[in-house]
Design a protein around this motif. Sequence first.
Motif, PDB file in Angstrom:
ATOM      1  N   ALA A 222      17.325  50.601  35.920  1.00 48.60           N
ATOM      2  CA  ALA A 222      16.114  49.833  35.629  1.00 48.60           C
ATOM      3  C   ALA A 222      15.719  50.012  34.164  1.00 48.60           C
ATOM      4  O   ALA A 222      15.906  51.083  33.585  1.00 48.60           O
ATOM      5  N   ASP A 223      15.206  48.933  33.567  1.00 45.46           N
ATOM      6  CA  ASP A 223      14.731  48.954  32.175  1.00 45.46           C
ATOM      7  C   ASP A 223      15.864  49.116  31.166  1.00 45.46           C
ATOM      8  O   ASP A 223      15.621  49.510  30.019  1.00 45.46           O
ATOM      9  N   SER A 224      17.092  48.814  31.578  1.00 43.64           N
ATOM     10  CA  SER A 224      18.195  48.772  30.622  1.00 43.64           C
ATOM     11  C   SER A 224      17.970  47.603  29.667  1.00 43.64           C
ATOM     12  O   SER A 224      17.144  46.731  29.926  1.00 43.64           O
ATOM     13  N   PRO A 225      18.697  47.549  28.542  1.00 45.28           N
ATOM     14  CA  PRO A 225      18.549  46.416  27.630  1.00 45.28           C
ATOM     15  C   PRO A 225      18.705  45.079  28.339  1.00 45.28           C
ATOM     16  O   PRO A 225      19.490  44.962  29.283  1.00 45.28           O
ATOM     17  N   TYR A 226      17.978  44.082  27.894  1.00 43.18           N
ATOM     18  CA  TYR A 226      17.941  42.770  28.545  1.00 43.18           C
ATOM     19  C   TYR A 226      19.340  42.186  28.712  1.00 43.18           C
ATOM     20  O   TYR A 226      19.655  41.580  29.739  1.00 43.18           O
ATOM     21  N   GLU A 227      20.178  42.379  27.689  1.00 40.57           N
ATOM     22  CA  GLU A 227      21.527  41.794  27.733  1.00 40.57           C
ATOM     23  C   GLU A 227      22.392  42.402  28.832  1.00 40.57           C
ATOM     24  O   GLU A 227      23.428  41.826  29.207  1.00 40.57           O
ATOM     25  N   ASP A 228      21.976  43.548  29.374  1.00 42.57           N
ATOM     26  CA  ASP A 228      22.717  44.163  30.483  1.00 42.57           C
ATOM     27  C   ASP A 228      22.275  43.621  31.839  1.00 42.57           C
ATOM     28  O   ASP A 228      22.791  44.048  32.877  1.00 42.57           O
ATOM     29  N   SER A 229      21.300  42.706  31.837  1.00 41.66           N
ATOM     30  CA  SER A 229      20.804  42.041  33.053  1.00 41.66           C
ATOM     31  C   SER A 229      20.386  43.011  34.149  1.00 41.66           C
ATOM     32  O   SER A 229      20.857  42.926  35.289  1.00 41.66           O
ATOM     33  N   PRO A 230      19.487  43.938  33.862  1.00 43.02           N
ATOM     34  CA  PRO A 230      19.024  44.832  34.930  1.00 43.02           C
ATOM     35  C   PRO A 230      18.294  44.050  36.017  1.00 43.02           C
ATOM     36  O   PRO A 230      17.596  43.083  35.731  1.00 43.02           O
ATOM     37  N   VAL A 231      18.456  44.470  37.260  1.00 43.84           N
ATOM     38  CA  VAL A 231      17.804  43.804  38.388  1.00 43.84           C
ATOM     39  C   VAL A 231      16.339  44.226  38.489  1.00 43.84           C
ATOM     40  O   VAL A 231      15.499  43.488  38.987  1.00 43.84           O
ATOM     41  N   ILE A 232      16.018  45.425  37.991  1.00 42.23           N
ATOM     42  CA  ILE A 232      14.660  45.973  38.123  1.00 42.23           C
ATOM     43  C   ILE A 232      14.092  46.347  36.758  1.00 42.23           C
ATOM     44  O   ILE A 232      14.773  46.950  35.924  1.00 42.23           O
ATOM     45  N   TYR A 233      12.834  45.963  36.551  1.00 42.75           N
ATOM     46  CA  TYR A 233      12.053  46.419  35.399  1.00 42.75           C
ATOM     47  C   TYR A 233      10.817  47.143  35.925  1.00 42.75           C
ATOM     48  O   TYR A 233      10.351  46.869  37.029  1.00 42.75           O
ATOM     49  N   SER A 234      10.269  48.036  35.100  1.00 43.98           N
ATOM     50  CA  SER A 234       9.069  48.763  35.518  1.00 43.98           C
ATOM     51  C   SER A 234       7.976  48.690  34.456  1.00 43.98           C
ATOM     52  O   SER A 234       8.247  48.475  33.273  1.00 43.98           O
ATOM     53  N   TYR A 235       6.747  48.848  34.896  1.00 42.29           N
ATOM     54  CA  TYR A 235       5.601  49.034  34.003  1.00 42.29           C
ATOM     55  C   TYR A 235       4.688  50.060  34.661  1.00 42.29           C
ATOM     56  O   TYR A 235       4.922  50.476  35.804  1.00 42.29           O
ATOM     57  N   PHE A 236       3.656  50.471  33.971  1.00 38.79           N
ATOM     58  CA  PHE A 236       2.780  51.492  34.559  1.00 38.79           C
ATOM     59  C   PHE A 236       1.392  51.424  33.944  1.00 38.79           C
ATOM     60  O   PHE A 236       1.176  50.849  32.877  1.00 38.79           O
ATOM     61  N   ASN A 237       0.432  51.988  34.658  1.00 39.86           N
ATOM     62  CA  ASN A 237      -0.873  52.328  34.102  1.00 39.86           C
ATOM     63  C   ASN A 237      -1.265  53.678  34.686  1.00 39.86           C
ATOM     64  O   ASN A 237      -0.418  54.369  35.259  1.00 39.86           O
ATOM     65  N   LYS A 238      -2.514  54.075  34.564  1.00 38.71           N
ATOM     66  CA  LYS A 238      -2.898  55.411  35.021  1.00 38.71           C
ATOM     67  C   LYS A 238      -2.893  55.535  36.537  1.00 38.71           C
ATOM     68  O   LYS A 238      -2.797  56.635  37.076  1.00 38.71           O
ATOM     69  N   GLU A 239      -2.993  54.417  37.234  1.00 35.23           N
ATOM     70  CA  GLU A 239      -3.116  54.444  38.690  1.00 35.23           C
ATOM     71  C   GLU A 239      -1.798  54.229  39.428  1.00 35.23           C
ATOM     72  O   GLU A 239      -1.608  54.734  40.527  1.00 35.23           O
TER      73      GLU A 239
END
Length: 272
Positions: A222-239
């Motif tokens: 997850a969150d690999s470079p875009y050109e590697d076409s990752p299936v999963i991306y992540s984001y976060f906040n405090k909660e």
Amino acid sequence: MKIYLKRYLIVIFILLFLTSCNKSELGQKTEAKEAGDSVIAVHTVIPEEIEKGNTENINENYTPGNENITINDLCFVDKNINIRYPCLSHMSNTVLEESINDILKKQAFAEFISLGGNSEKITLELNFRVMYTNKSLLSIKYFGSVYYEGAAYPRELSYTVNINLLKGYRLQLKDFLKINKNFVNILRSVNIPAENELASEAFDYFNKNYSDDDIIYLLNNADSPYEDSPVIYSYFNKELIGLIIAVPHVTGDVVELQIKWSDLKSLKSGCS
């Protein structure tokens, strides 16, 4: 040969464009410059009450940590291409600032470049939202849609980038959480509201078509470079932590899941 040369030159032009970042003065609302067919607009962009996890309003001033940093909203426009992306200014370390801005721009333009950078054949709308920031971390979500001439339908775009502001490098999900079967079990048990039928179908597809080992592999990448076409991306906040998962177009192109940090206590690692 001429066609390939033309495409090559277009991509080179875009990459050159990405190597610079306009800086706005603190408190400045808008500054626009014409550059051929392109317009670069600069706005101060900061999430309101970001420390409380509110990610809906990004148009208020905010200073992460004790540095006088501004997150600017830039816009690239060329024919049917409209790309908005963040750019930092007023960092005390200008080399670090330039490195971070390079990451933010390249991530925003990644889909455009992957399609050859041809404004004549692409319709692309991309926006961004600051999901979280403090003195050491920045989490950005990009979202929009893209259509390429000859495609059967437009695609929804939703992906992210997470950055270590102290050292200027990208962060991946595995930097925050231990990736193992416990994580998979928590992920599989996420509750999708019944009224969100399309998201329910998408998540059902994901659960049925990927084994535990498959999901562990996807989470590790997850969150690999875009050109590697990752299936999963992540984001976060405090909660919470959010996961954006690519799924078939018939189920919406992407499904977004959110898991509270309190449910992931046993899996936290270095950056979390």
